[in-house]
Design a protein around this motif. Sequence first.
Motif, PDB file in Angstrom:
ATOM      1  N   ALA A  56       0.852  -1.188   0.000  1.00 20.03           N
ATOM      2  CA  ALA A  56       0.000   0.000   0.000  1.00 20.03           C
ATOM      3  C   ALA A  56       0.888   1.237   0.000  1.00 20.03           C
ATOM      4  CB  ALA A  56      -0.913   0.000   1.229  1.00 20.03           C
ATOM      5  N   TRP A  57       0.420   2.278  -0.674  1.00 17.63           N
ATOM      6  CA  TRP A  57       1.134   3.545  -0.716  1.00 17.63           C
ATOM      7  C   TRP A  57       0.139   4.643  -1.073  1.00 17.63           C
ATOM      8  CZ3 TRP A  57       0.635   0.269  -4.735  1.00 17.63           C
ATOM      9  CH2 TRP A  57       0.341   0.805  -5.988  1.00 17.63           C
ATOM     10  N   HIS A  58       0.560   5.879  -0.900  1.00 14.53           N
ATOM     11  CA  HIS A  58      -0.298   7.005  -1.265  1.00 14.53           C
ATOM     12  C   HIS A  58      -0.171   7.219  -2.774  1.00 14.53           C
ATOM     13  CE1 HIS A  58      -2.588  10.662  -0.831  1.00 14.53           C
ATOM     14  NE2 HIS A  58      -1.677  11.324  -1.522  1.00 14.53           N
ATOM     15  N   PRO A  59      -1.234   6.975  -3.541  1.00 16.92           N
ATOM     16  CA  PRO A  59      -1.105   7.009  -5.010  1.00 16.92           C
ATOM     17  C   PRO A  59      -1.089   8.420  -5.573  1.00 16.92           C
ATOM     18  CG  PRO A  59      -3.350   6.461  -4.407  1.00 16.92           C
ATOM     19  CD  PRO A  59      -2.581   6.551  -3.117  1.00 16.92           C
ATOM     20  N   ALA A  60      -0.178   8.619  -6.503  1.00 18.37           N
ATOM     21  CA  ALA A  60      -0.151   9.822  -7.334  1.00 18.37           C
ATOM     22  C   ALA A  60       0.310   9.356  -8.712  1.00 18.37           C
ATOM     23  CB  ALA A  60       0.782  10.876  -6.756  1.00 18.37           C
ATOM     24  N   LEU A  61      -0.533   8.529  -9.334  1.00 18.13           N
ATOM     25  CA  LEU A  61      -0.143   7.798 -10.531  1.00 18.13           C
ATOM     26  C   LEU A  61      -0.028   8.717 -11.738  1.00 18.13           C
ATOM     27  CD1 LEU A  61      -2.411   4.643 -10.149  1.00 18.13           C
ATOM     28  CD2 LEU A  61      -0.121   5.033  -9.237  1.00 18.13           C
ATOM     29  N   GLU A  62       0.973   8.429 -12.547  1.00 13.29           N
ATOM     30  CA  GLU A  62       1.152   9.130 -13.809  1.00 13.29           C
ATOM     31  C   GLU A  62       1.071   8.114 -14.942  1.00 13.29           C
ATOM     32  OE1 GLU A  62       4.854  11.119 -13.805  1.00 13.29           O
ATOM     33  OE2 GLU A  62       4.471  12.267 -11.979  1.00 13.29           O
ATOM     34  N   GLU A  63       0.348   8.457 -15.971  1.00 10.52           N
ATOM     35  CA  GLU A  63       0.264   7.554 -17.121  1.00 10.52           C
ATOM     36  C   GLU A  63       1.610   7.498 -17.827  1.00 10.52           C
ATOM     37  OE1 GLU A  63      -2.565   6.722 -21.028  1.00 10.52           O
ATOM     38  OE2 GLU A  63      -2.998   8.373 -19.649  1.00 10.52           O
ATOM     39  N   ILE A  64       2.054   6.303 -18.138  1.00  9.28           N
ATOM     40  CA  ILE A  64       3.357   6.124 -18.776  1.00  9.28           C
ATOM     41  C   ILE A  64       3.296   6.653 -20.198  1.00  9.28           C
ATOM     42  CG2 ILE A  64       5.009   4.411 -19.623  1.00  9.28           C
ATOM     43  CD1 ILE A  64       4.335   2.729 -17.201  1.00  9.28           C
ATOM     44  N   ALA A  65       4.219   7.513 -20.510  1.00  7.80           N
ATOM     45  CA  ALA A  65       4.263   8.111 -21.840  1.00  7.80           C
ATOM     46  C   ALA A  65       5.710   8.193 -22.305  1.00  7.80           C
ATOM     47  CB  ALA A  65       3.626   9.497 -21.820  1.00  7.80           C
ATOM     48  N   GLN A  66       5.874   8.564 -23.547  1.00  5.79           N
ATOM     49  CA  GLN A  66       7.206   8.752 -24.086  1.00  5.79           C
ATOM     50  C   GLN A  66       7.913   9.907 -23.379  1.00  5.79           C
ATOM     51  OE1 GLN A  66       7.801   5.949 -25.540  1.00  5.79           O
ATOM     52  NE2 GLN A  66       8.587   6.786 -27.436  1.00  5.79           N
ATOM     53  N   MET A  67       9.246   9.866 -23.387  1.00  6.64           N
ATOM     54  CA  MET A  67      10.010  10.954 -22.797  1.00  6.64           C
ATOM     55  C   MET A  67       9.978  12.199 -23.678  1.00  6.64           C
ATOM     56  SD  MET A  67      13.323   9.101 -21.113  1.00  6.64           S
ATOM     57  CE  MET A  67      13.729  10.602 -20.219  1.00  6.64           C
ATOM     58  N   GLY A  68       9.565  12.019 -24.938  1.00  5.01           N
ATOM     59  CA  GLY A  68       9.448  13.177 -25.822  1.00  5.01           C
ATOM     60  C   GLY A  68      10.719  13.535 -26.540  1.00  5.01           C
ATOM     61  N   ASN A  69      11.658  12.596 -26.629  1.00  8.04           N
ATOM     62  CA  ASN A  69      12.898  12.832 -27.363  1.00  8.04           C
ATOM     63  C   ASN A  69      12.723  12.412 -28.819  1.00  8.04           C
ATOM     64  OD1 ASN A  69      14.465  13.803 -25.185  1.00  8.04           O
ATOM     65  ND2 ASN A  69      14.757  11.716 -24.456  1.00  8.04           N
ATOM     66  N   PRO A  70      13.222  13.187 -29.763  1.00  7.23           N
ATOM     67  CA  PRO A  70      13.055  12.834 -31.184  1.00  7.23           C
ATOM     68  C   PRO A  70      13.782  11.540 -31.517  1.00  7.23           C
ATOM     69  CG  PRO A  70      14.631  14.635 -30.925  1.00  7.23           C
ATOM     70  CD  PRO A  70      14.008  14.424 -29.592  1.00  7.23           C
ATOM     71  N   GLY A  71      13.109  10.683 -32.281  1.00  7.11           N
ATOM     72  CA  GLY A  71      13.716   9.443 -32.730  1.00  7.11           C
ATOM     73  C   GLY A  71      13.788   8.357 -31.689  1.00  7.11           C
ATOM     74  N   GLU A  72      13.154   8.554 -30.520  1.00  2.00           N
ATOM     75  CA  GLU A  72      13.266   7.554 -29.463  1.00  2.00           C
ATOM     76  C   GLU A  72      12.375   6.352 -29.751  1.00  2.00           C
ATOM     77  OE1 GLU A  72      11.839   8.776 -25.637  1.00  2.00           O
ATOM     78  OE2 GLU A  72      10.180   9.883 -26.514  1.00  2.00           O
ATOM     79  N   MET A  73      12.764   5.207 -29.185  1.00  2.00           N
ATOM     80  CA  MET A  73      11.969   3.998 -29.306  1.00  2.00           C
ATOM     81  C   MET A  73      10.745   4.122 -28.407  1.00  2.00           C
ATOM     82  SD  MET A  73      13.189   0.104 -28.497  1.00  2.00           S
ATOM     83  CE  MET A  73      12.048  -1.269 -28.540  1.00  2.00           C
ATOM     84  N   ASP A  74       9.621   3.572 -28.845  1.00  2.00           N
ATOM     85  CA  ASP A  74       8.386   3.630 -28.066  1.00  2.00           C
ATOM     86  C   ASP A  74       8.484   2.644 -26.913  1.00  2.00           C
ATOM     87  OD1 ASP A  74       5.892   3.896 -27.051  1.00  2.00           O
ATOM     88  OD2 ASP A  74       4.819   3.258 -28.845  1.00  2.00           O
ATOM     89  N   TYR A  75       9.212   3.053 -25.866  1.00  2.00           N
ATOM     90  CA  TYR A  75       9.441   2.173 -24.715  1.00  2.00           C
ATOM     91  C   TYR A  75       8.127   1.793 -24.048  1.00  2.00           C
ATOM     92  CZ  TYR A  75      11.049   0.765 -20.058  1.00  2.00           C
ATOM     93  OH  TYR A  75      11.258   0.076 -18.894  1.00  2.00           O
ATOM     94  N   ALA A  76       7.254   2.790 -23.852  1.00  2.00           N
ATOM     95  CA  ALA A  76       5.990   2.517 -23.180  1.00  2.00           C
ATOM     96  C   ALA A  76       5.149   1.520 -23.967  1.00  2.00           C
ATOM     97  CB  ALA A  76       5.220   3.820 -22.979  1.00  2.00           C
ATOM     98  N   GLY A  77       5.045   1.742 -25.278  1.00  2.00           N
ATOM     99  CA  GLY A  77       4.202   0.876 -26.090  1.00  2.00           C
ATOM    100  C   GLY A  77       4.772  -0.512 -26.282  1.00  2.00           C
ATOM    101  N   HIS A  78       6.072  -0.586 -26.544  1.00  2.00           N
ATOM    102  CA  HIS A  78       6.671  -1.869 -26.896  1.00  2.00           C
ATOM    103  C   HIS A  78       6.980  -2.743 -25.687  1.00  2.00           C
ATOM    104  CE1 HIS A  78       6.800  -0.751 -31.010  1.00  2.00           C
ATOM    105  NE2 HIS A  78       7.706   0.177 -30.863  1.00  2.00           N
TER     106      HIS A  78
ATOM    107  N   TYR B 235       2.401  -5.519 -30.831  1.00  2.00           N
ATOM    108  CA  TYR B 235       3.252  -4.355 -31.053  1.00  2.00           C
ATOM    109  C   TYR B 235       4.599  -4.474 -30.356  1.00  2.00           C
ATOM    110  CZ  TYR B 235      -1.277  -2.566 -32.498  1.00  2.00           C
ATOM    111  OH  TYR B 235      -2.495  -2.405 -33.124  1.00  2.00           O
ATOM    112  N   GLY B 236       4.839  -5.586 -29.688  1.00  2.00           N
ATOM    113  CA  GLY B 236       6.104  -5.785 -28.992  1.00  2.00           C
ATOM    114  C   GLY B 236       7.224  -6.150 -29.956  1.00  2.00           C
ATOM    115  N   VAL B 237       8.398  -5.616 -29.715  1.00  2.00           N
ATOM    116  CA  VAL B 237       9.546  -5.904 -30.575  1.00  2.00           C
ATOM    117  C   VAL B 237       9.872  -7.389 -30.553  1.00  2.00           C
ATOM    118  CG1 VAL B 237      11.964  -5.373 -31.014  1.00  2.00           C
ATOM    119  CG2 VAL B 237      10.451  -3.610 -30.116  1.00  2.00           C
ATOM    120  N   GLY B 238       9.896  -7.975 -29.346  1.00  2.00           N
ATOM    121  CA  GLY B 238      10.228  -9.394 -29.228  1.00  2.00           C
ATOM    122  C   GLY B 238       9.251 -10.285 -29.970  1.00  2.00           C
ATOM    123  N   PHE B 239       7.943  -9.975 -29.872  1.00  2.00           N
ATOM    124  CA  PHE B 239       6.920 -10.757 -30.569  1.00  2.00           C
ATOM    125  C   PHE B 239       7.150 -10.691 -32.072  1.00  2.00           C
ATOM    126  CE2 PHE B 239       2.876 -11.277 -32.681  1.00  2.00           C
ATOM    127  CZ  PHE B 239       2.285 -12.337 -32.025  1.00  2.00           C
TER     128      PHE B 239
END
Length: 587
Positions: free
Chosen positions: A44-66, A242-246
């Motif tokens: 248990a913890w005090h939640p302050a959840l953030e939706e996982i998103a891209q870091m916003g760097n150009p050309g980056e791999m879609d870490y969140a999606g993949h 959408y996974g790279v490994g798949f």
Amino acid sequence: MNVEYTDFSMRLTVEILDNELPPAKVLISTRGCDYTMKAGDLVAWHPALEEIAQMGNPGEMDYAGHLLHSRGIRYQQHLLVGQIKIVGYSPTLLTRMANLRRDLQLKVFNTRLSPGAQQFVVALMLGNSNLIDKATRQEFSAAGVAHVLALSGLHVGFIALLIWWLLFPLDYLGLKKMRLVITLAAIALFAVFTGLSPSVVRATIMIGFVFAAQVFHRRSVSLNALVMAALAILVFSPSALYGVGFQLSFITVGAVLILGQVPHSLESKYKVLNRLTSTVIVSIVAMLATVALSAHYFHTVSLMSVLANLLILPVLPVFMALGALFLLVIVAGLHWPVLEWAIDTVYRYIHWAIGAVNSIPLSHVNGVYVSTLGVVIYFVILAFVVLWLFRHNYRYLLVAGCGLVALLGHSLWIDINTPKRGMVIFNSFSSTPILYYDNGKGYVWTPDGEDTDSATFARYYAGFLARQNIDELVILPGDTVVRLTDALFKPPYAHLMGRRILAVGSGKWKGMSADHRMALDDIIVTKRFHGTAAKLRELYDFDRLVISGAMYDTTLQSLLAESDSLGINTHNLSRQGALCSSATDIR
């Protein structure tokens, strides 16, 4: 809950049990470690959840999606280790297996094996490749054998053959079906034990279909088994598509099943020569099938993967057999120095083979950029080439040639429309790297004072460097003046792309006098900044505050609130992504 430890932090994958929230998993990172936590704990913890998103760097791999969304992880939160509490324990089969893997992993790391061999045993026998360092991953990737580091159908096949061979006495007792059933049960247990990764599940399902066909005296079709394995995975995890490994796993196996057979014209009466020919053909087919995807995701193309596979694949079953015996020995509380020596020897050979392949001139090409459309065109070309091979209709070859022309034209169009000069302030968790590039050469300045090197920087931002054709990096010292044709670095100041920039945080900016408000375009606030926006406004006349993505959350919120109250324009890298500026021509 699953737990991964690093030196000074933890990564917890927690499933939300609150009925008022939608079903999802949270990735919690902590500052500090609590080694009493284990898989299956209720926390248990005090939640302050953030939706996982891209870091916003150009050309980056879609870490969140993949990598995360495919595992059902949608949210993240960072906590101090004391802010999360254990409130219960609810074990499942998977969490029990995770704890068993953790215990075995600790036993492996308490042996006298070399660190590299320990990591290799844990990766291949326990399914945890996260502990393999980035330099080793880069070496294997450059050699074209990155698939060796992560459990896949290759490893499952070796294990199935080993178990099948050990059960050969059952044939003499007329229990061949029992031999099949026991082998399949052992492989299924291994899949559960190692965490049910898509590649292992795919191999297990395929082996299951083949064995079931033999048990019921039915004809098995490998491609049908492959399709059923894909459908089984996608039914339970649609986002796995959408996974790279798949993608790499199923494309590779499908290509090998279609094109991996040794032609009759190349068959020999010598079994060893046939196996060598088969390995070469399979390696070439696998390389051609995945080269576009590998270049798209990892921006590296290995030209010596066939040689690397020839050197490594023959000894990989030996290493896995020794690794399995080694786990049994340490579970029994025994110590066999000879076994440890044998494992270390095989690992040193594998590491030597990788180094030897990578030392060959032009063994691999880094900085390769292939767009999504380029990948699609490549597979269209490949499909028509395969049709030509099977139907011998030259119209298919003509279409493939047209596709090749389209691919080359698309690549040329991208190259022509790529800016040759520009600047990027990247979003990073640890620093605030600034890159100025000009006609293929990049200059990196890290005003936070964090140490970096060109190889590490190139790994993190490989996508952008490949897209901009940057093939040379220069790391700028933090206290050296560097004058370029259209740029000036004079820490803590810089003049880039016509913008006057100051980086604050190191303390040098505090020596300025308030009598002369220097005119600036951007002030970059690094994680070492402990001042106020009001003080900056008093000292400088500037247009915008660029706030580092590495800044601690408490300082960030305070600075944002103060800037808003003063009407200061801000660009928060952690929320708005990298700040880019480019020019399409060089004067």
